[in-house]
Design an enzyme around this catalytic site. Structure first.
Site, PDB file in Angstrom:
ATOM      1  N   ASN A 146      -9.828  -0.629  -0.521  1.00  0.00           N
ATOM      2  CA  ASN A 146      -8.383  -0.382  -0.472  1.00  0.00           C
ATOM      3  C   ASN A 146      -7.732  -1.056  -1.679  1.00  0.00           C
ATOM      4  O   ASN A 146      -7.669  -2.284  -1.747  1.00  0.00           O
ATOM      5  CB  ASN A 146      -7.839  -0.947   0.847  1.00  0.00           C
ATOM      6  CG  ASN A 146      -6.335  -0.771   1.001  1.00  0.00           C
ATOM      7  OD1 ASN A 146      -5.629  -0.505   0.031  1.00  0.00           O
ATOM      8  ND2 ASN A 146      -5.846  -0.953   2.216  1.00  0.00           N
ATOM      9  N   PHE A 173      -9.778  -5.310   0.347  1.00  0.00           N
ATOM     10  CA  PHE A 173      -9.022  -4.987  -0.868  1.00  0.00           C
ATOM     11  C   PHE A 173      -9.871  -5.053  -2.133  1.00  0.00           C
ATOM     12  O   PHE A 173     -10.769  -5.893  -2.260  1.00  0.00           O
ATOM     13  CB  PHE A 173      -7.809  -5.909  -1.000  1.00  0.00           C
ATOM     14  CG  PHE A 173      -6.776  -5.671   0.060  1.00  0.00           C
ATOM     15  CD1 PHE A 173      -6.087  -4.473   0.111  1.00  0.00           C
ATOM     16  CD2 PHE A 173      -6.509  -6.622   1.027  1.00  0.00           C
ATOM     17  CE1 PHE A 173      -5.147  -4.226   1.102  1.00  0.00           C
ATOM     18  CE2 PHE A 173      -5.564  -6.396   2.027  1.00  0.00           C
ATOM     19  CZ  PHE A 173      -4.889  -5.181   2.063  1.00  0.00           C
ATOM     20  N   HIS A 224      -3.868   7.748   2.439  1.00  0.00           N
ATOM     21  CA  HIS A 224      -4.221   6.403   1.946  1.00  0.00           C
ATOM     22  C   HIS A 224      -5.265   5.786   2.894  1.00  0.00           C
ATOM     23  O   HIS A 224      -4.987   5.591   4.078  1.00  0.00           O
ATOM     24  CB  HIS A 224      -2.975   5.515   1.901  1.00  0.00           C
ATOM     25  CG  HIS A 224      -3.291   4.061   1.708  1.00  0.00           C
ATOM     26  ND1 HIS A 224      -3.974   3.588   0.609  1.00  0.00           N
ATOM     27  CD2 HIS A 224      -3.044   2.973   2.478  1.00  0.00           C
ATOM     28  CE1 HIS A 224      -4.121   2.283   0.712  1.00  0.00           C
ATOM     29  NE2 HIS A 224      -3.574   1.870   1.840  1.00  0.00           N
ATOM     30  N   CYS A 249       0.792  -1.228   0.000  1.00  0.00           N
ATOM     31  CA  CYS A 249       0.000   0.000   0.000  1.00  0.00           C
ATOM     32  C   CYS A 249       0.827   1.281   0.000  1.00  0.00           C
ATOM     33  O   CYS A 249       0.283   2.344  -0.251  1.00  0.00           O
ATOM     34  CB  CYS A 249      -0.953  -0.011   1.181  1.00  0.00           C
ATOM     35  SG  CYS A 249      -2.161  -1.314   1.010  1.00  0.00           S
TER      36      CYS A 249
HETATM   37  C1  LIG Z   1     -12.954  -3.248   9.250  1.00  0.00           C
HETATM   38  C2  LIG Z   1     -12.039  -3.769  10.371  1.00  0.00           C
HETATM   39  C3  LIG Z   1     -11.462  -5.125   9.966  1.00  0.00           C
HETATM   40  C4  LIG Z   1     -12.902  -3.971  11.630  1.00  0.00           C
HETATM   41  O1  LIG Z   1     -13.390  -2.724  12.100  1.00  0.00           O
HETATM   42  P1  LIG Z   1     -13.208  -2.344  13.645  1.00  0.00           P
HETATM   43  O2  LIG Z   1     -13.732  -0.981  13.849  1.00  0.00           O
HETATM   44  O3  LIG Z   1     -11.792  -2.588  14.040  1.00  0.00           O
HETATM   45  O4  LIG Z   1     -14.254  -3.368  14.337  1.00  0.00           O
HETATM   46  P2  LIG Z   1     -14.046  -4.433  15.490  1.00  0.00           P
HETATM   47  O5  LIG Z   1     -12.987  -4.037  16.459  1.00  0.00           O
HETATM   48  O6  LIG Z   1     -15.420  -4.664  16.044  1.00  0.00           O
HETATM   49  O7  LIG Z   1     -13.600  -5.735  14.726  1.00  0.00           O
HETATM   50  C5  LIG Z   1     -14.533  -6.526  13.997  1.00  0.00           C
HETATM   51  C6  LIG Z   1     -13.926  -7.914  13.888  1.00  0.00           C
HETATM   52  O8  LIG Z   1     -12.764  -7.844  13.048  1.00  0.00           O
HETATM   53  C7  LIG Z   1     -11.666  -8.462  13.738  1.00  0.00           C
HETATM   54  N1  LIG Z   1     -10.435  -7.822  13.291  1.00  0.00           N
HETATM   55  C8  LIG Z   1     -10.204  -6.500  13.277  1.00  0.00           C
HETATM   56  N2  LIG Z   1      -8.918  -6.319  12.756  1.00  0.00           N
HETATM   57  C9  LIG Z   1      -8.466  -7.514  12.487  1.00  0.00           C
HETATM   58  C10 LIG Z   1      -7.231  -7.965  11.925  1.00  0.00           C
HETATM   59  N3  LIG Z   1      -6.261  -7.109  11.542  1.00  0.00           N
HETATM   60  N4  LIG Z   1      -7.055  -9.274  11.754  1.00  0.00           N
HETATM   61  C11 LIG Z   1      -8.001 -10.185  12.118  1.00  0.00           C
HETATM   62  N5  LIG Z   1      -9.221  -9.764  12.636  1.00  0.00           N
HETATM   63  C12 LIG Z   1      -9.438  -8.481  12.821  1.00  0.00           C
HETATM   64  C13 LIG Z   1     -11.962  -8.210  15.205  1.00  0.00           C
HETATM   65  O9  LIG Z   1     -11.248  -9.116  16.009  1.00  0.00           O
HETATM   66  C14 LIG Z   1     -13.464  -8.430  15.247  1.00  0.00           C
HETATM   67  O10 LIG Z   1     -13.761  -9.815  15.288  1.00  0.00           O
HETATM   68  P3  LIG Z   1     -15.088 -10.330  16.027  1.00  0.00           P
HETATM   69  O11 LIG Z   1     -14.981  -9.856  17.458  1.00  0.00           O
HETATM   70  O12 LIG Z   1     -15.057 -11.820  15.905  1.00  0.00           O
HETATM   71  O13 LIG Z   1     -16.255  -9.698  15.336  1.00  0.00           O
HETATM   72  C15 LIG Z   1     -10.944  -2.727  10.672  1.00  0.00           C
HETATM   73  O14 LIG Z   1     -10.256  -3.097  11.843  1.00  0.00           O
HETATM   74  C16 LIG Z   1      -9.958  -2.588   9.523  1.00  0.00           C
HETATM   75  O15 LIG Z   1     -10.258  -1.978   8.489  1.00  0.00           O
HETATM   76  N6  LIG Z   1      -8.763  -3.143   9.695  1.00  0.00           N
HETATM   77  C17 LIG Z   1      -7.751  -3.182   8.642  1.00  0.00           C
HETATM   78  C18 LIG Z   1      -6.722  -2.098   8.874  1.00  0.00           C
HETATM   79  C19 LIG Z   1      -5.445  -2.424   8.139  1.00  0.00           C
HETATM   80  O16 LIG Z   1      -4.555  -3.076   8.641  1.00  0.00           O
HETATM   81  N7  LIG Z   1      -5.342  -1.964   6.882  1.00  0.00           N
HETATM   82  C20 LIG Z   1      -4.155  -2.183   6.081  1.00  0.00           C
HETATM   83  C21 LIG Z   1      -3.331  -0.890   6.093  1.00  0.00           C
HETATM   84  S1  LIG Z   1      -1.830  -1.051   5.269  1.00  0.00           S
HETATM   85  C22 LIG Z   1      -2.295  -1.340   3.730  1.00  0.00           C
HETATM   86  O17 LIG Z   1      -3.289  -0.755   3.315  1.00  0.00           O
HETATM   87  C23 LIG Z   1      -1.456  -2.258   2.937  1.00  0.00           C
HETATM   88  C24 LIG Z   1      -1.484  -3.576   3.100  1.00  0.00           C
HETATM   89  C25 LIG Z   1      -0.681  -4.404   2.207  1.00  0.00           C
HETATM   90  C26 LIG Z   1       0.328  -5.198   2.728  1.00  0.00           C
HETATM   91  C27 LIG Z   1       1.132  -5.945   1.884  1.00  0.00           C
HETATM   92  C28 LIG Z   1       0.935  -5.920   0.520  1.00  0.00           C
HETATM   93  O18 LIG Z   1       1.715  -6.602  -0.286  1.00  0.00           O
HETATM   94  C29 LIG Z   1      -0.112  -5.152  -0.002  1.00  0.00           C
HETATM   95  C30 LIG Z   1      -0.913  -4.420   0.848  1.00  0.00           C
END
Ligand SMILES: CC(C)(COP(=O)(O)OP(=O)(O)OC[C@H]1O[C@@H](n2cnc3c(N)ncnc32)[C@H](O)[C@@H]1OP(=O)(O)O)[C@@H](O)C(=O)NCCC(=O)NCCSC(=O)/C=C/c1ccc(O)cc1
Length: 411
Positions: free
Chosen positions: A367, A228, A334, A180
């Protein structure tokens, strides 16, 4: 070197638009600027986010995994995404069940399916950027191409150069697996090329197709599935003297820095195997970015000065000296994920509309990794008459790496 490892641009101050680059016959006049911006998405498949989980489980024959489907539905609802675009069709999935079989050796097929598609998607975005720039493609001197989704030699940059009819002497660079922050790094590199090579016109192209990392929902990458999408962005970068018929600068690229946050290698990653590409996104990423972003911004707005004293010194443009300073800027961030934007809002105490362009792009496209930042710049350009003079661009990716660029919107 301070406690955060850094690599700088070519050390320009951020003087008000007037020729901060060292004089000399080989150098350009004044800062590099974006002279054309274009974006593109695959035309075939547009998936509303509210049916994504249901579709994914149906097409990958995973309907029996009801708890996982409920979890993906919950995650999709929290992404801040309304829809995404994909190159991969249901028909292709029916013909290629190995794409959702984690034990199948599918990498060869994935690469065969993206080898032409990635440069073609980039071509669509580049054609728009070149049309806006107003000069023929044959005047492009450098190409910087960022992608994680096409590998092979001759590589996607050469294929794109051929598709666009670039001249044989075009100087090509491909950035691979930057994820990213690839778009941010490509723009930073283009800025240095343009300022250090008088007359250079650099095409930046970023194109991502998630087919290389697509998998069944039992593969452990639910967040990646929810986040993504596919897209391409292109920017023409050049510095003065400008030519007849050339688009006048859209955004000046005043200074750029790259920061690696120490001891965070584990947080974001990509693992290549015979069955494709697995993403790893640690749950701490939004917090890590929130904790480090202001330090990166201060570093960039000091012209890459590692001195931590916020002395409001000669480098800083006046908007950064007062209270509420970050609200005096426009923002190209981003949209790596909704909580990343929320944390940046919170840490920098931004007014709600400051990240509107990033939230709009996240909502409409998801994304798209390195290409996403170009969509945000394109969206900001549409709102140009409302923007303040100075701005900041931020992109994040594996490392954890934070790319920062000081922008200026010429009047
Ligand atoms: C939409 C999400 C997933 C959830 O929203 P939230 O406000 O945090 O909500 P919750 O805290 O209620 O979480 C909902 C559920 O998601 C789970 N969760 C929440 N993040 C997680 C988690 N990283 N894992 C695995 N479970 C999760 C969380 O545990 C929970 O599970 P559950 O209790 O069973 O409903 C939000 O956390 C989110 O967008 N996270 C992604 C952020 C992120 O790392 N983005 C990447 C930035 S860097 C980038 O863009 C580049 C990446 C990339 C890298 C390499 C490449 O080669 C190419 C690209």
């Amino acid at each position: 070197m301070g406690s955060i490892g850094t690599a700088n641009g070519n050390g320009n101050g951020i003087g008000h638009g007037s020729a901060p680059v060292a004089a000399g016959r080989q150098h350009a006049e004044g800062p590099a600027a974006m002279l054309g911006i274009g974006t593109a998405n695959p035309t075939g498949v547009e998936v509303p986010q509210n049916v994504f989980a249901e579709n994914l489980f149906r097409v990958t024959k995973s309907d029996h995994l009801t708890e996982l489907q409920q979890k993906l539905t919950r995650i999709c609802e929290k992404t801040g995404i309304d829809k995404r675009h994909f190159h991969l069709t249901e028909e292709t999935l029916v013909a290629h069940p190995e794409l959702y079989d984690h034990d199948a050796q599918s990498l060869d097929n994935r690469l065969a399916m993206t080898v032409d598609a990635v440069p073609k998607l980039a071509q669509c975005a580049a054609a728009k950027a070149i049309a806006e720039w107003g000069r023929p493609a044959s005047e492009i001197t450098h190409l910087v191409f960022s992608t994680y989704s096409a590998w092979g030699a001759p590589s996607a940059d050469l294929r794109l150069a051929t598709l666009l009819g670039l001249r044989p002497t075009v100087s090509r660079t491909i950035l691979s697996l930057h994820g990213c922050y690839g778009g941010g790094r490509a723009l930073g590199l283009a800025r240095e090329l343009a300022e250090n090579n008088r007359g250079a016109r650099v095409l930046v192209a970023c194109a991502e197709i998630t087919l290389v990392c697509f998998g069944g929902p039992d593969g452990g990458n639910l967040v990646g599935h929810a986040l993504f999408g596919d897209g391409a962005g292109a920017v023409i970068v050049g510095a003065g003297p400008f030519r007849d018929g050339e688009q006048s600068p859209i955004f000046e690229m005043v200074h750029a820095t790259q920061t690696t946050v120490p001891k965070t290698e584990h947080a974001l990653g990509m693992q290549v195997s015979g069955s494709g590409v697995d993403f790893h996104l640690a749950i701490q990423v939004p917090t890590l970015i929130g904790q480090n972003v202001e330090r990166c911004l201060l570093h960039a707005f000091r012209g890459g000065d590692d001195d931590d004293n916020d002395d409001g010194g000669a480098h800083l443009p006046s908007p950064l000296s007062g209270n509420g300073k970050w609200n005096d800027l426009f923002w190209a961030v981003h949209p790596g994920g909704r909580p990343i934007l929320d944390n940046i809002d919170m840490v920098l105490k931004l007014e709600p509309e400051k990240l509107a362009a990033s939230r709009h792009v996240l909502r409409e496209y998801g994304n798209m990794s390195g290409a996403t930042i170009v969509f945000v710049l394109d969206e900001l350009r549409r709102r140009r008459s409302l923007l303040p003079e100075w701005g900041a661009m931020l992109a994040f990716g594996p490392g954890v790496t934070i790319e920062t660029m000081v922008l200026r919107c010429p009047r």
